[in-house]
Write a protein that holds these residues in place. Structure first.
Motif, short mmCIF file in Angstrom:
data_model
loop_
_atom_site.label_atom_id
_atom_site.label_comp_id
_atom_site.label_asym_id
_atom_site.label_seq_id
_atom_site.Cartn_x
_atom_site.Cartn_y
_atom_site.Cartn_z
N HIS A 169 0.84 -1.20 0.00
CA HIS A 169 0.00 0.00 0.00
C HIS A 169 0.88 1.25 0.00
N ASN A 170 0.53 2.20 -0.86
CA ASN A 170 1.15 3.52 -0.88
C ASN A 170 0.04 4.54 -1.05
N ILE B 92 -7.53 -2.76 -12.28
CA ILE B 92 -6.30 -3.53 -12.07
C ILE B 92 -5.29 -2.62 -11.38
N GLY B 93 -4.69 -3.10 -10.30
CA GLY B 93 -3.64 -2.34 -9.63
C GLY B 93 -2.33 -2.46 -10.40
N ILE B 94 -1.94 -1.36 -11.03
CA ILE B 94 -0.74 -1.40 -11.87
C ILE B 94 0.51 -1.66 -11.04
N ASP B 95 0.61 -1.05 -9.87
CA ASP B 95 1.80 -1.23 -9.05
C ASP B 95 1.97 -2.69 -8.64
N ARG B 96 0.86 -3.32 -8.24
CA ARG B 96 0.95 -4.73 -7.83
C ARG B 96 1.25 -5.64 -9.02
N LEU B 97 0.72 -5.29 -10.18
CA LEU B 97 1.04 -6.08 -11.38
C LEU B 97 2.52 -5.94 -11.72
N SER C 73 8.20 -5.24 -2.59
CA SER C 73 7.51 -4.10 -1.98
C SER C 73 7.01 -3.16 -3.06
N ILE C 74 5.86 -2.52 -2.78
CA ILE C 74 5.32 -1.56 -3.73
C ILE C 74 6.27 -0.38 -3.90
N ARG C 75 7.07 -0.09 -2.88
CA ARG C 75 8.02 1.03 -3.00
C ARG C 75 9.13 0.73 -4.01
N ASP C 76 9.34 -0.55 -4.29
CA ASP C 76 10.35 -0.91 -5.29
C ASP C 76 9.91 -0.56 -6.70
N ALA D 158 8.69 5.07 -8.41
CA ALA D 158 9.99 5.73 -8.51
C ALA D 158 10.28 6.60 -7.28
N PHE D 159 9.28 7.33 -6.82
CA PHE D 159 9.49 8.23 -5.69
C PHE D 159 8.37 8.04 -4.67
N PRO D 160 8.43 6.96 -3.88
CA PRO D 160 7.37 6.70 -2.90
C PRO D 160 7.38 7.73 -1.78
N LEU D 161 6.21 7.93 -1.18
CA LEU D 161 6.09 8.87 -0.08
C LEU D 161 6.77 8.31 1.16
N LEU D 162 7.62 9.13 1.81
CA LEU D 162 8.35 8.72 3.00
C LEU D 162 8.24 9.80 4.06
#
Length: 516
Positions: free
Chosen positions: A277-278, A483-488, A497-500, A503-507
């Protein structure tokens, strides 16, 4: 041979000292007539292209083909006073530079001491352009025999000597630019992501779908159960929400006469962060008039298998050590049957919620006191006992109406709706309905959602009156798919991990940084 992998003096032990040393080199470059920050460079070839094109060049032989390449210096090695070897990295890969004093100074006769300047005033991390011919060293390394060079960008900060990709994950995400420089595998993930989304768009285009963009700023956040982000428009003096789904606007387009529409775009949900999740993520939603959720199952298989075949060349992939077979048709089974297999509980037989909860607790379910209906309890049993076990592609069918406010009632199973979710490697990858087209039924469900919201449920819908007005104009039978593109992308790049794959996940800010 001297290996200069960290070219700063040994005394330069801090980033400030390294930066000061490199700033001094910027001034020296200017003094000898070189521009530390160039305007352009004419590139004729890339590293991977040269490696492929000259793969058959024998050891010790040369080819007179003139090439011009550009990239970042990764390593520098000198051999005596008249020979140096650099490794140059561009977007496609690496290639060695063979730099001989006599060859370089002949090619740059109007630039005195060109060899010495190249060796002394460059560092790992600098971006340079070179022109030359090809040679393969006696040891078999394809190299560009440099006749000319130019400094294109002088870097002031060093690349990490050893990038701890596994132990310093947070730093990789914060400084993604450095991660991309030093980790070719990370660049490959984002290259594949681009290819996956291109494949999906291409396939849908071939099937007659058109992509239409819908608003990100919305007066009512709907189309999913999720807590929205809230913002404010100063001129209009009104609160707005970042969209939590594209569903309700795409359905308006179906009402308006389009028969096959989709949007691939960003979604925003003010909720928890985890490996899957992001708060900001990407989905594709697809709507087809005169279709139902059975049609959407076939479309889902086609979209995902086409992307896998286009990008990976196979339907048998490996995810975190597990072999996944994407060959269709995929397993189809109801939520009721899966829960019964896992727990022994048949939720169709319970007459009261109290009876169902007592049986569920005996079966090992926890944290179920807040479930206010048998349907929600069924879904909780599924999430706790079944979902993590669904490794191979599985369509889970026929969900409780209580958790599906936008789906059409099942045509033969009271209390259920025509909905499926696709699970692969234990997580939801797609969600689909036979879309609800009855405006009276839809109003009742949205008003029930609004009651939950008024009672404090931050993920419940409001009543979108304009959407209901659209439905009252008449929406044809429609199948919808998300369809969840990140999970695909996680699945097709073997990323844990979805953060992988963002490109610039929230931190959260690091200590000492200002909060956003």
């Amino acid at each position: 041979m001297s290996r200069d992998r960290t070219p700063e003096p040994q005394s330069a032990s801090t980033l400030e000292e390294i930066r000061a040393t490199r700033l001094a080199k910027v001034e020296q470059l200017k003094q000898v007539g070189q521009t530390p920050y160039a305007y352009r460079w004419e590139v004729t070839h890339h590293a991977a292209e040269l490696q492929a094109k000259f793969a058959d060049l024998p050891n010790g032989e040369e080819d007179p083909t003139e090439v011009a390449i550009a990239g970042r210096i990764r390593t520098r090695r000198t051999s005596g006073k008249n020979l140096a070897f650099f490794d140059l990295q561009d977007e496609t890969g690496k290639i060695q530079l063979f730099i001989e004093r006599s060859q370089l100074e002949q090619g740059m006769a109007d630039t005195p001491n060109a060899f010495d300047h190249l060796v002394k005033l460059t560092d790992a991390g600098d971006i340079i352009g070179v022109k030359g011919t090809l040679r393969r060293t006696p040891r078999g390394e394809l190299s560009v025999k440099v006749g000319q060079y130019a400094m294109l960008t002088k870097s002031l900060l060093p690349l990490p000597d050893k990038w701890h990709g596994l132990t310093d994950v947070a730093k990789r995400y914060r400084q993604r630019y450095v991660d991309l420089i030093v980790n070719p595998d990370v660049r490959e993930i984002f290259r594949r992501r681009a290819l996956i989304t291109a494949s999906i768009r291409r396939y849908l285009d071939q099937q007659g779908f058109i992509e239409i963009e819908t608003p990100v700023l919305q007066t009512e956040a709907g189309g999913a159960e999720a807590r929205p982000f809230i913002t404010y428009h100063n001129t209009l003096e009104m609160e707005l929400y970042l969209r939590i789904a594209t569903e309700l606007h795409l359905k308006r387009l179906i009402v308006g006469g389009f028969e096959k529409v989709f949007e691939l775009g960003r979604i925003f949900r003010n909720e928890g962060i985890s490996t899957r999740h992001n708060p900001e993520f990407t989905t594709i939603e697809v709507y087809q008039a005169y279709a139902d959720y059975q049609d959407m199952m076939r479309l889902t298989e086609a979209i995902i298998t086409t992307a896998a075949q286009d990008v990976l060349g196979t339907l048998k992939i490996t995810y975190q050590g597990e072999t996944i077979d994407l060959t269709p048709p995929w397993r189809r089974i109801t939520m009721h049957d899966l829960v019964k297999q896992a727990t022994g509980l048949d939720f169709t037989q319970f007459e009261t919620l109290k009876e169902a909860k007592a049986a569920a607790k005996l079966a090992g379910l926890t944290d179920i006191d807040d479930c206010e209906s048998i349907g929600k309890l069924l879904n909780e049993a599924f999430e706790q006992k079944v979902e993590p076990t669904l490794i191979q592609p599985t369509f889970v069918l026929d969900y409780p109406v209580e958790i599906s406010p936008l789906a059409k009632p099942h045509r033969s199973k009271p209390g259920l709706v025509e909905r499926f979710e696709l699970f692969i490697v234990g997580r939801e990858t797609a969600n689909s309905f036979s879309e609800l087209t009855d405006p009276i039924d839809q109003r009742e469900r949205l008003e029930a959602q609004a009651d939950r919201k008024a009672a404090g449920d931050l993920e419940a819908h409001s009543v979108d009156e304009d959407f209901l007005t659209a439905l009252e104009h008449g929406m044809p039978p429609t199948g919808g798919l998300g369809i969840g593109i990140d999970r695909l992308v996680m699945l097709l790049t073997d990323s844990p991990s979805i953060r992988d794959v963002i490109a610039f996940p929230l931190l959260k800010p690091e200590k000492g940084e200002d909060s956003p």
